[in-house]
Write an enzyme that holds these catalytic residues in place. Structure first.
Site, short mmCIF file in Angstrom:
data_model
loop_
_atom_site.label_atom_id
_atom_site.label_comp_id
_atom_site.label_asym_id
_atom_site.label_seq_id
_atom_site.Cartn_x
_atom_site.Cartn_y
_atom_site.Cartn_z
N SER B 96 10.40 9.31 35.22
CA SER B 96 9.43 8.45 34.55
C SER B 96 10.15 7.38 33.73
O SER B 96 10.91 6.59 34.27
CB SER B 96 8.53 9.34 33.68
OG SER B 96 7.42 8.62 33.24
N ASP B 218 -0.20 9.31 42.12
CA ASP B 218 0.35 9.42 40.76
C ASP B 218 -0.41 8.44 39.87
O ASP B 218 -0.35 7.23 40.07
CB ASP B 218 1.85 9.08 40.78
CG ASP B 218 2.49 9.19 39.40
OD1 ASP B 218 1.74 9.38 38.41
OD2 ASP B 218 3.73 9.09 39.31
N HIS B 246 2.64 13.39 38.60
CA HIS B 246 3.69 12.57 38.03
C HIS B 246 4.98 13.35 37.81
O HIS B 246 6.00 12.78 37.44
CB HIS B 246 3.20 11.96 36.71
CG HIS B 246 4.13 10.95 36.13
ND1 HIS B 246 4.51 9.80 36.80
CD2 HIS B 246 4.76 10.90 34.93
CE1 HIS B 246 5.32 9.10 36.04
NE2 HIS B 246 5.50 9.74 34.90
#
Lengths: 408, 267
Positions: B96, B218, B246
């Protein structure tokens, strides 16, 4: 009531459906596997609509991120999560505030997370109020911090301005000292040829180099007058420059005022008399000042010649003295005339170098315009002061104050 | 070796290989999130995991609000860990927001890095038409509010630990169990640094080959974002995972491992 719970003829599903809180079971990929009737009612869905749907689709957007960044990692890594605040999204798009407890366990060959949702409408109101209060407190705190910072900055600025002023003052003082040093040197250089001019004029006047005609004598007298005038101007400049350059030494001692006045008076008496100006001296013989005798006399001479210059015939000049201060620690010598006077707006300037009250007077009265500036500098150099009072067409009074006692 | 950084960032090093694989956690978590993935690489690589200052079991006293109010400050953490261990030829794996933190680090010292593996990356979360990030500003504000509501409870629980209450060991034990243990103020700043960031301008200058791991469905890093990254970053490979959500390294570790392994062997 008899027996155990399992004896009661009730299905687990209907038990769950009757529970006062929402229930959802979902897989690791977020797919909803089961939901109870309470949750369906809470969000306005029928059960079939929820089955197979992604959990995130019934979360408000902020809660979706929170689910991905906090909630899911928590149940995945710890196997459970407690009292997580989540905003669910109803079918009609409304937010439903809930607290969620979750347990992740193996069931039917996969990892399933069972979640129980409790509505927290009232609690949310309190929490909102709490957060609002917290935010307000934080803002107030920020404001205070900002103000503290601004104060610090303005203090810093003041300090810097002070430093800048100090720097400029030092620069100005240096410039002034340089100017004074220049003037002192120049004046000295100018005096040497002027003295030569004076000396040779005298030699010629005395006839040592041969006889001179009356016309020549008259011319020599004019040269001699001009030479003396120029020398006086240069001496004044030199004096001021010396004072400002801090090169004057003061020989302080106890001096009788009367003696000093008497020493100076004969030097101006001829002019006073020739101009028809009356004069009087009223100084008690026992008054003493702690000062430099020569400097006081120089000041007095300047004050008296000014008074003489600016007072018309039939006017008067008076010298008086008095003791001042609670402990009689000061004496004042005043020279008062009934002369032309000085306009109030010009009074403060008379002590500035090269100032005479106006050009017409300047033309009438000879002088460099340095006398009062020198006099005041000398007075201050002895720990005294020179002040002026005046009224146009009535007269002026210059007062020299000096320490009366030995400084303790 | 500068051990102060290693303590500060709670750095752990293991594995039998020589080439370093540096795993960087995302917002909201700590190094624990990698524990389903790292064992698969421990035989062939030297594994390094760490916590950003302010996360996990990092040294909270080293937290500098100014430094960590932007992703560049986190990139400094990465580079300092690399310097402390004097790592070169690093395979950086970031989840991320750490994808962008890693990108910033590689842009700064590309010579230290071999590859950049990005799990669920996004250079900008907020829409900026025609760019689609997936969120509006108010959505992020909603997240911040949700976090705050949750930290009301957590903060009470964490406060004594944050104050370094050494004479109450039971608290630090509880803290160890709660991996998401983060100071709410720090968490909020990290969230703001993450979700209000815009690193689109840093993409084109990347000097290291990269793998973009794009999850199906996602919500945080939508498919368009993965495409955008692939289009903009030179030497990038885009892989779309079957994994949804995610956090594929937690929800679908096998697929995640397989995709990374395949990418590394294909060079």
């Amino acid at each position: 009531m008899t027996g155990r719970l399992s004896d009661v003829d009730i299905g687990v599903d209907s038990l769950l459906d009757a529970a006062p809180c929402g229930f959802i079971a979902f897989a690791d990929d977020g797919t909803i596997r089961a939901a109870n009737a309470t949750l369906c009612d809470m969000l306005g869905y029928v059960r079939d609509e929820l089955q197979g749907r992604r959990l995130e689709s019934i979360l408000n957007l902020g809660s979706r991120i929170f689910y991905q960044t906090h909630f899911f990692p928590l149940v995945k890594l710890q196997g459970r999560a407690e009292e997580i605040f989540l905003l669910l999204r109803s079918k009609s798009g409304d937010d439903v505030a809930t607290l969620c407890n979750a347990v992740r366990r193996q069931r039917g060959g996969e990892s399933i997370t069972d979640c129980v949702f409790m509505r927290v409408h009232e609690r949310q109101k309190f929490e909102d109020a709490l957060l609002r209060a917290k935010k307000a407190a934080e803002e107030a705190n920020e404001l205070l911090e900002r103000q503290a910072m601004e104060l610090e900055m303005s203090e810093q600025q003041l300090l810097e301005q002070g430093e800048e002023l100090e720097r400029q003052r030092t620069l100005a003082e240096e410039a002034n000292r340089a100017k004074s040093a220049f003037l002192a040197t120049m004046s000295h250089e100018l005096r040497t040829p002027l003295n030569a001019i004076g000396g040779y004029v005298q030699l010629i006047e005395l006839g040592i180099q041969g006889p001179i005609t009356e016309k020549q004598a008259d011319s020599l007298a004019r040269i001699s007058r001009a030479q003396r005038h120029l020398l006086r101007l240069i001496n004044d400049i030199l004096n001021l420059a010396r004072i400002e350059a801090g090169r004057v030494e003061y020989n302080l001692a106890s001096c009788h005022l009367k003696e000093m006045v008497d020493a100076v008076l004969p030097m101006v008496e001829p002019q006073l008399q020739s101009r028809g100006v009356r004069y009087s001296v009223d100084v008690a013989p026992d008054l003493t000042a702690y000062a430099d005798r020569e400097k006081v006399q120089q000041i007095l001479l300047n004050l008296l010649s000014n008074a003489t210059k600016f007072t018309p015939a039939n006017g008067s000049v008076a010298v008086t003295a008095a003791v001042m201060g609670e402990r009689q620690e000061r004496v004042a010598l005043a020279v008062r005339d009934t002369g032309v006077g000085i306009p109030a707006e010009r009074l403060a300037q008379v002590f500035e170098p090269f100032v005479q009250v106006d050009d017409s007077h300047a033309r009438r009265a000879e002088g460099s315009g340095l006398g009062l500036a020198i006099s005041r500098d000398l007075a201050r150099g002895m720990g005294g002061e020179l002040t002026a009072e005046s009224e146009v067409k009535v007269g002026s009074a210059f007062t020299l104050t000096l320490p009366a006692l030995l400084p303790t | 070796m500068d051990t102060s950084v290693l303590t500060r960032n709670n750095v752990r090093v293991f594995g039998q290989g020589t080439q370093p694989m540096l795993f960087a956690h995302g917002f909201g978590c700590d190094q624990n999130m990698w524990r389903y993935v790292t064992p698969a690489f421990a035989d062939d690589y030297r594994i390094i995991v760490f916590d950003y200052v302010g996360s996990g079991k990092s040294d909270l006293s080293a937290y500098d609000p100014k430094r960590y109010s932007a992703l560049a400050g986190y990139a400094e953490d990465v580079l300092e860990v690399i310097h402390s261990l004097d790592l070169t030829d690093v395979i950086f794996v970031g989840h991320s927001v750490s994808s962008m933190i890693g990108l910033l680090a590689t842009n700064q010292e590309p010579e230290r890095f071999a590859q950049l593996i990005m799990v669920g990356p996004s250079p900008r979360y907020i829409n900026d038409p025609p760019y689609v990030g997936g969120f509006e500003r108010k959505d992020i504000e909603g997240l911040l509010e949700t976090m705050e509501k949750n930290y009301i409870g957590w903060a009470n629980f964490l406060a004594p630990a944050i104050m370094k209450n050494a004479d109450r060991p039971e608290l630090s034990r509880e803290l160890e169990e709660s991996f998401c243990s983060t100071d709410p103020v720090i968490a909020r700043r990290f969230a703001e640094a993450t979700f209000f960031s815009d690193n689109r301008a840093d993409l084109a200058g990347v000097r290291v080959p990269s793998l973009i791991m794009q999850c199906s469905d996602d919500l945080i890093a939508p498919f368009d974002v993965g495409e955008y990254l692939h289009r903009t970053m030179p030497q990038s490979t885009l892989r779309v995972l079957q994994a949804t959500g995610h956090c594929p390294h937690m929800s679908h570790p096998e697929e995640t491992i397989a995709v990374i392994r395949e990418y590394l062997s294909g060079r």
